[in-house]
Design a protein around this motif. Sequence first.
Motif, PDB file in Angstrom:
ATOM      1  N   GLU A   2     -74.891  15.384 -16.608  1.00 44.78           N
ATOM      2  CA  GLU A   2     -76.253  15.656 -17.119  1.00 44.78           C
ATOM      3  C   GLU A   2     -76.248  15.452 -18.694  1.00 44.78           C
ATOM      4  O   GLU A   2     -77.296  14.849 -19.152  1.00 44.78           O
ATOM      5  N   ASN A   3     -75.417  15.244 -19.423  1.00 45.62           N
ATOM      6  CA  ASN A   3     -75.134  15.109 -20.882  1.00 45.62           C
ATOM      7  C   ASN A   3     -75.298  13.652 -21.171  1.00 45.62           C
ATOM      8  O   ASN A   3     -75.460  13.194 -22.538  1.00 45.62           O
ATOM      9  N   HIS A   4     -75.087  12.680 -20.240  1.00 46.14           N
ATOM     10  CA  HIS A   4     -75.078  11.365 -20.435  1.00 46.14           C
ATOM     11  C   HIS A   4     -76.089  10.660 -20.808  1.00 46.14           C
ATOM     12  O   HIS A   4     -77.342  11.240 -19.959  1.00 46.14           O
ATOM     13  N   SER A   5     -76.530   9.673 -21.515  1.00 44.35           N
ATOM     14  CA  SER A   5     -77.844   8.973 -21.666  1.00 44.35           C
ATOM     15  C   SER A   5     -78.134   8.459 -20.207  1.00 44.35           C
ATOM     16  O   SER A   5     -77.553   8.161 -19.384  1.00 44.35           O
ATOM     17  N   PRO A   6     -79.537   8.289 -20.056  1.00 43.71           N
ATOM     18  CA  PRO A   6     -79.864   7.408 -18.877  1.00 43.71           C
ATOM     19  C   PRO A   6     -79.283   6.163 -18.579  1.00 43.71           C
ATOM     20  O   PRO A   6     -78.928   5.794 -17.373  1.00 43.71           O
ATOM     21  N   LEU A   7     -79.048   5.377 -19.679  1.00 41.62           N
ATOM     22  CA  LEU A   7     -78.367   4.093 -19.511  1.00 41.62           C
ATOM     23  C   LEU A   7     -76.709   4.087 -19.221  1.00 41.62           C
ATOM     24  O   LEU A   7     -76.563   3.557 -17.801  1.00 41.62           O
ATOM     25  N   LEU A   8     -76.174   5.208 -19.349  1.00 40.00           N
ATOM     26  CA  LEU A   8     -74.882   5.508 -18.802  1.00 40.00           C
ATOM     27  C   LEU A   8     -74.707   5.825 -17.418  1.00 40.00           C
ATOM     28  O   LEU A   8     -74.040   5.613 -16.592  1.00 40.00           O
ATOM     29  N   ARG A   9     -75.657   6.842 -17.196  1.00 38.43           N
ATOM     30  CA  ARG A   9     -75.848   7.430 -15.818  1.00 38.43           C
ATOM     31  C   ARG A   9     -76.171   6.072 -14.852  1.00 38.43           C
ATOM     32  O   ARG A   9     -75.782   6.169 -13.895  1.00 38.43           O
ATOM     33  N   LYS A  10     -76.875   5.206 -15.342  1.00 35.77           N
ATOM     34  CA  LYS A  10     -77.480   3.954 -14.616  1.00 35.77           C
ATOM     35  C   LYS A  10     -76.014   3.085 -14.433  1.00 35.77           C
ATOM     36  O   LYS A  10     -76.082   2.746 -13.073  1.00 35.77           O
ATOM     37  N   PHE A  11     -75.325   3.039 -15.142  1.00 40.17           N
ATOM     38  CA  PHE A  11     -74.102   2.290 -14.927  1.00 40.17           C
ATOM     39  C   PHE A  11     -73.181   2.922 -14.111  1.00 40.17           C
ATOM     40  O   PHE A  11     -72.203   2.283 -13.142  1.00 40.17           O
ATOM     41  N   ILE A  12     -72.985   4.291 -14.197  1.00 38.94           N
ATOM     42  CA  ILE A  12     -72.123   5.100 -13.503  1.00 38.94           C
ATOM     43  C   ILE A  12     -72.419   5.096 -11.859  1.00 38.94           C
ATOM     44  O   ILE A  12     -71.868   5.057 -10.854  1.00 38.94           O
ATOM     45  N   THR A  13     -74.019   5.174 -11.747  1.00 27.65           N
ATOM     46  CA  THR A  13     -74.615   5.103 -10.317  1.00 27.65           C
ATOM     47  C   THR A  13     -74.511   3.683  -9.759  1.00 27.65           C
ATOM     48  O   THR A  13     -74.304   3.612  -8.360  1.00 27.65           O
ATOM     49  N   LEU A  14     -74.464   2.561 -10.515  1.00 27.14           N
ATOM     50  CA  LEU A  14     -74.148   1.232  -9.971  1.00 27.14           C
ATOM     51  C   LEU A  14     -72.743   1.110  -9.636  1.00 27.14           C
ATOM     52  O   LEU A  14     -72.460   0.104  -9.250  1.00 27.14           O
ATOM     53  N   GLY A  15     -72.113   1.897 -10.040  1.00 22.37           N
ATOM     54  CA  GLY A  15     -70.399   1.895  -9.628  1.00 22.37           C
ATOM     55  C   GLY A  15     -69.783   0.871 -10.840  1.00 22.37           C
ATOM     56  O   GLY A  15     -68.655   0.587 -10.495  1.00 22.37           O
ATOM     57  N   ARG A  16     -70.485   0.613 -11.903  1.00 20.83           N
ATOM     58  CA  ARG A  16     -69.757  -0.469 -12.909  1.00 20.83           C
ATOM     59  C   ARG A  16     -68.977   0.358 -13.864  1.00 20.83           C
ATOM     60  O   ARG A  16     -68.207  -0.348 -14.594  1.00 20.83           O
ATOM     61  N   VAL A  17     -69.107   1.502 -13.895  1.00 19.82           N
ATOM     62  CA  VAL A  17     -68.413   2.348 -14.660  1.00 19.82           C
ATOM     63  C   VAL A  17     -68.103   3.758 -14.030  1.00 19.82           C
ATOM     64  O   VAL A  17     -68.996   4.322 -13.217  1.00 19.82           O
ATOM     65  N   THR A  18     -66.707   4.311 -14.191  1.00 21.59           N
ATOM     66  CA  THR A  18     -66.432   5.525 -13.370  1.00 21.59           C
ATOM     67  C   THR A  18     -66.545   6.758 -14.411  1.00 21.59           C
ATOM     68  O   THR A  18     -66.338   6.468 -15.622  1.00 21.59           O
ATOM     69  N   PRO A  19     -66.772   8.119 -14.240  1.00 19.70           N
ATOM     70  CA  PRO A  19     -66.649   9.208 -14.939  1.00 19.70           C
ATOM     71  C   PRO A  19     -65.284   9.128 -15.487  1.00 19.70           C
ATOM     72  O   PRO A  19     -65.379   9.978 -16.703  1.00 19.70           O
ATOM     73  N   GLU A  20     -64.190   8.892 -14.911  1.00 21.81           N
ATOM     74  CA  GLU A  20     -63.043   9.089 -15.285  1.00 21.81           C
ATOM     75  C   GLU A  20     -62.708   8.037 -16.651  1.00 21.81           C
ATOM     76  O   GLU A  20     -61.987   8.222 -17.824  1.00 21.81           O
ATOM     77  N   GLN A  21     -63.361   6.912 -16.412  1.00 19.05           N
ATOM     78  CA  GLN A  21     -63.216   5.908 -17.545  1.00 19.05           C
ATOM     79  C   GLN A  21     -64.019   6.496 -18.773  1.00 19.05           C
ATOM     80  O   GLN A  21     -63.598   6.389 -20.125  1.00 19.05           O
ATOM     81  N   VAL A  22     -65.003   7.049 -18.657  1.00 20.70           N
ATOM     82  CA  VAL A  22     -66.090   7.599 -19.549  1.00 20.70           C
ATOM     83  C   VAL A  22     -65.169   8.824 -20.415  1.00 20.70           C
ATOM     84  O   VAL A  22     -65.219   8.699 -21.424  1.00 20.70           O
ATOM     85  N   LYS A  23     -64.685   9.481 -19.512  1.00 20.05           N
ATOM     86  CA  LYS A  23     -63.730  10.690 -19.984  1.00 20.05           C
ATOM     87  C   LYS A  23     -62.630  10.073 -20.977  1.00 20.05           C
ATOM     88  O   LYS A  23     -62.282  10.752 -21.938  1.00 20.05           O
ATOM     89  N   SER A  24     -61.979   8.945 -20.720  1.00 20.84           N
ATOM     90  CA  SER A  24     -60.783   8.504 -21.261  1.00 20.84           C
ATOM     91  C   SER A  24     -61.263   7.796 -22.601  1.00 20.84           C
ATOM     92  O   SER A  24     -60.320   7.643 -23.548  1.00 20.84           O
ATOM     93  N   LYS A  25     -62.469   7.155 -22.383  1.00 16.75           N
ATOM     94  CA  LYS A  25     -62.833   6.080 -23.645  1.00 16.75           C
ATOM     95  C   LYS A  25     -63.798   6.857 -24.503  1.00 16.75           C
ATOM     96  O   LYS A  25     -64.043   6.323 -25.641  1.00 16.75           O
TER      97      LYS A  25
END
Length: 561
Positions: A2-25
């Motif tokens: 919920e706290n992610h920006s719409p741009l990041l949520r879009k990339f997560i939804t499209l499967g280009r970025v995973t929540p685990e990657q976001v957390k680690s980076k």
Amino acid sequence: MENHSPLLRKFITLGRVTPEQVKSKQRDAHSTAELICLCSGISSAELAEQCLDLFRIPLFDLNEFDVTQVPDSLINDKLIRKHHVLPLHKKGRKLYIAASDPTDYGAFENFEFSTGLQCDVVVVDHKVLEKKIEQLFDSSGGLALSEDEFKEFGNLDIEDEQSQQKSDDKEKDNDDAPIIVYINKILMDAIKKGASDLHFEPYEHKYRVRFRIDGILHEMASPPTALSTRLAARIKVMSRLDISEKRKPQDGRIKLKISERKSIDFRVSSMPTIWGEKIVMRILDSSSAMIGIDALGYEPEQKQMYLDALDQPQGMILVTGPTGSGKTVSLYTGLNILNKPERNISTAEDPVEINLEGINQVQINPKADMTFANALKAFLRQDPDVIMVGEVRDLETAEIAIKAAQTGHLVMSTLHTNSAPETLTRLLNMGVPAYNVASSVNLIIAQRLARRLCNHCKAPETLPKDELLKQGFAVEHLDDISLYTPQGCEHCTDGYKGRVGIYEIVKITPEISELIMSGGNSQEIAKIANKLGFANLRTSGLKKAASGMTSLSEINRVTSY
């Protein structure tokens, strides 16, 4: 999510970025765009193009954008640094903003609230955006501070913090807290206005504070004369000088840590006068060495001569000019180009003004017998490739430097002379043999700093052809001259903003070497240099004026004709 920006949520939804990657980076990134690039492996340019496709927001190339054109009224340090966005320009009631994350709606709302304008967003490459933001703060004062940073600045995170805290507590007990706040405010104003020096001056019936901005002193404040002693004491406490000693000059230094990534150095000098202690503080900006050779104002042929001299394995490069003409920045720009892992670079300076990682810097200390000559002797025993000497002041230093230049080392230094030809005769007058001068010196750079006209308010100036010829312009160039005069506006100081270098660069050719060997004087050297096509300071200055970069009156101030 919920706290992610719409741009990041879009990339997560499209499967280009995973929540685990976001957390680690997440800790490694300073912005949403940088985080997406780290997680997905795409470049910053590719991300900007994908934002165009995903959100249909126009793509803008920031590379050619001149940040000095951004109106001062739009520069909100806190919002720009917090949200990683850049205001571009205002048109009517609309504000155009560059952002690497076009979905950061909170940032745009904050700018709309701050300016009262409607925001129109364009998407840009986040790496170029970060570079332009740094350039913006460099051009608007080099060391601009946000309000949050100034709160930290007010706490004065000074080296030797424990003893400093005791001094601060003692001053607060003596009701000096307002003095602390007042000094902090003056320092912040100086930084924001791009001042290079601050003068605190006591007189019989007046006390004044002056800033040197773009080479010219301006009176900025006039506190009550009754505060002169307390103001001096506060500055001396900050710079760890002896408060009880008021009869002798003292030198000190203040290092203030503003944030995790930024610190500011001040060089402090106190001098007793008949009405109290005059204190001068110089702001030392290490980032000035990183601006790059293209920003210094060299003409293309002059820049190439400097680069060619830096590319030589041995010889001497001398930079000359009065105090405050930018010699140190010119030298350090060259050192920054040479600063590679395969080179051993050592410098001897008095004082060390710019800190550059990868370079071994030595502070001259005559009391400890650490003179320029002794430092040079030590350098030659430490396997050097490049040596920089702050100044050639005497024959001993000159002889050791020339010996180093003749034995496989590149040596860089400064002299205080008025022109490049006079530098050669100065070495001869010191007692350096003519054959040593002719065989060791590769290049001489004489320079001045002229104030740059403000692009917002400069006005065209028309002069008769007779006057242009009298000023030194060539007949064949009269039709290509575009002169301007300063006017003054909210974006500048008296019609000027920033400075540009004016250079006379002379390469030691066989013809000049022959003249040196035959005992030629500076006038004869100047004639042959002119014949060989090396522009003198006046000619270089007139070229800057003819292009509209500065005014003719400013060129007349810094060069003679």
